[in-house]
Design an enzyme around this catalytic site. Structure first.
Site, PDB file in Angstrom:
ATOM      1  CG  ASP A 135      53.938  41.253  79.568  1.00 42.78           C
ATOM      2  OD1 ASP A 135      53.880  41.263  78.319  1.00 42.78           O
ATOM      3  OD2 ASP A 135      54.452  40.316  80.221  1.00 42.78           O
ATOM      4  CD  GLU A 186      56.764  42.567  70.383  1.00 41.44           C
ATOM      5  OE1 GLU A 186      57.766  43.323  70.283  1.00 41.44           O
ATOM      6  OE2 GLU A 186      56.809  41.483  70.975  1.00 41.44           O
TER       7      GLU A 186
END
Length: 423
Positions: free
Chosen positions: A365, A284
């Site tokens: 990611d 995040e």
């Protein structure tokens, strides 16, 4: 001869429904596959796979019914000119109250109140079935019927508090905007969005959930250390009691400039280890570090400005209003009609934004992996998929059209790819 705007909108709506139903049928057939994807064999147990498959198929069947009823209802409302009929009835209601029907703001507020109540009534059976049948059947629902209706009541109250001043301001801006109307209305909506993003976590979200600080301890220290290493301006770190309503888990970041906040669902802490939570938060924070939020915000603002510019071009078209059954040209009704005629463009824009969002997910990611969280991110993603009973098999067309995030198999493959190249 006037252009048949209404008929064209109905045709487009039906064509889109047919296309989306085709995609849903592809997805439904994929969900029925009895075996796990090869990438998840040995990672996800057969028992969890069967549970996720049953849950996904239940949601898929529900989606067919909901989509059909919604499309049928929306089409009937347009075809039988229910909106202009309701506009006239809302004027009659004002007369009963002794109010001036020539006042467009009062007329619009009466109209919107009726539309909102109609939407609540028509959506209520679907919400109840989804929550107390499907979610409950698969062990997710934690709400009582009382809490459910209390949330509905609070939502209605918020709409009545926030809706009238917003609608009134939009009407006044359109009436007085002149040649610079797109700039004025965009500026108002821009300021409104900033205000809501600021006030929502402070005033609105606490009406529905309880937020408590993450307790002092190793996890809090690790999160703060991660934020510090990335120069993430963390000002608040909270846990939200998502478990009072559902077993689904999540975490999110929000806030402006140097006042960022992290909110972690209590269910996420129950389902994942500390390093997995850190890996998810690193993902995040990667969105923030890579400016994904800013890019999306700018894109939305540009699209909003263009949309308001388009509205100003058609808002004085009497042919357009007559096609939908209106003999007057109310401001907010014009915005509603404009949304209908923009349906195909909106779907194309949504598809484009989805592609960008999926690319951003891969980048976030990769960011988490570069920080050394590859292994816990993989296990955390698997746990979230398993605990939330998300679909293990997905149709690529359906996923590309509907999902802003790549499926688990795609994300795991992307995480593994750099390792293979290095080997």
């Amino acid at each position: 001869m006037e252009f048949p705007y209404l008929e064209a909108v109905l045709v487009v709506m039906i064509l889109i429904y047919i296309f989306e139903t085709y995609l849903a049928l592809r997805e439904h057939a994929t969900l029925k596959l009895p075996t796990l994807p090869k990438a998840l064999e040995g990672v996800v147990s057969q028992e969890k796979f069967e549970k996720s498959r049953a849950y996904s198929l239940d949601k898929s069947r529900f989606g067919f019914v909901h989509g059909f009823v919604t499309t049928l209802t929306d089409s009937a409302i347009l075809y039988f000119r229910i909106l202009p009929w309701f506009w006239k009835k809302s004027g009659n209601f004002l007369l009963l109250l002794g109010l001036n029907t020539e006042n467009e703001i009062l007329h619009t507020l009466a109209f919107l109140a009726g539309v909102m109540m109609w939407s609540q009534v028509t959506e209520l059976p679907f919400s109840l079935y989804s929550t107390f049948v499907i979610e409950a059947r698969h062990g997710f629902n934690k709400q009582t019927i009382g809490l459910f209706f209390w949330d509905v009541f609070k939502g209605i109250c918020l709409a009545f508090v926030l809706g009238p001043p917003t609608a009134s301001a939009v009407i006044l801006i359109v009436q007085k905007g002149g040649p610079y109307l797109p700039v004025y209305i965009w500026a108002f909506m821009f300021v409104l969005s900033l205000a809501m993003m600021t006030l929502y976590p402070i005033l609105i979200a606490p009406l529905f959930n309880k937020f408590t600080p993450v307790p002092e301890g190793e996890l809090r220290q690790k999160i703060e250390a991660l934020a510090t290493s990335l120069k993430f301006p963390l000002k608040n770190l909270s846990i939200v009691d998502g478990s009072t309503r559902t077993c689904h888990s999540n975490a999110y970041l929000y806030g402006f400039y140097n006042h960022k906040r992290i909110v972690i669902y209590d269910t996420l802490l129950q389902q994942c280890k500390d390093d997995e939570v850190l890996a998810i938060l690193a993902h995040e924070m990667g969105h923030w570090k890579l400016n994904h939020t800013m890019y999306f915000f700018i894109a939305v603002q540009i699209l909003s400005f263009l949309q308001f510019g388009g509205y100003t071009l058609v808002r004085n078209s009497s042919d357009l209003f007559r096609s939908f059954g209106f003999d007057t040209q109310p401001v907010l009704v014009g915005l509603i009609i404009y949304q209908y005629i923009m349906i195909p463009v909106q779907h194309l824009l949504f598809l484009g934004l989805n592609r960008v969002s999926r690319s951003f997910e891969y980048q976030a990611d990769a960011f988490s992996k570069k920080l050394g969280y590859c292994s816990p991110l993989r296990s955390g993603l698997v746990k979230l998929q398993v605990e939330n009973l998300e679909a293990m098999n997905t149709d690529p067309w359906f996923s590309a059209y509907h999902h802003s995030h790549p499926c688990l198999v795609e994300r795991l493959a992307e995480l593994n790819e750099p390792d293979k190249k290095e080997d």
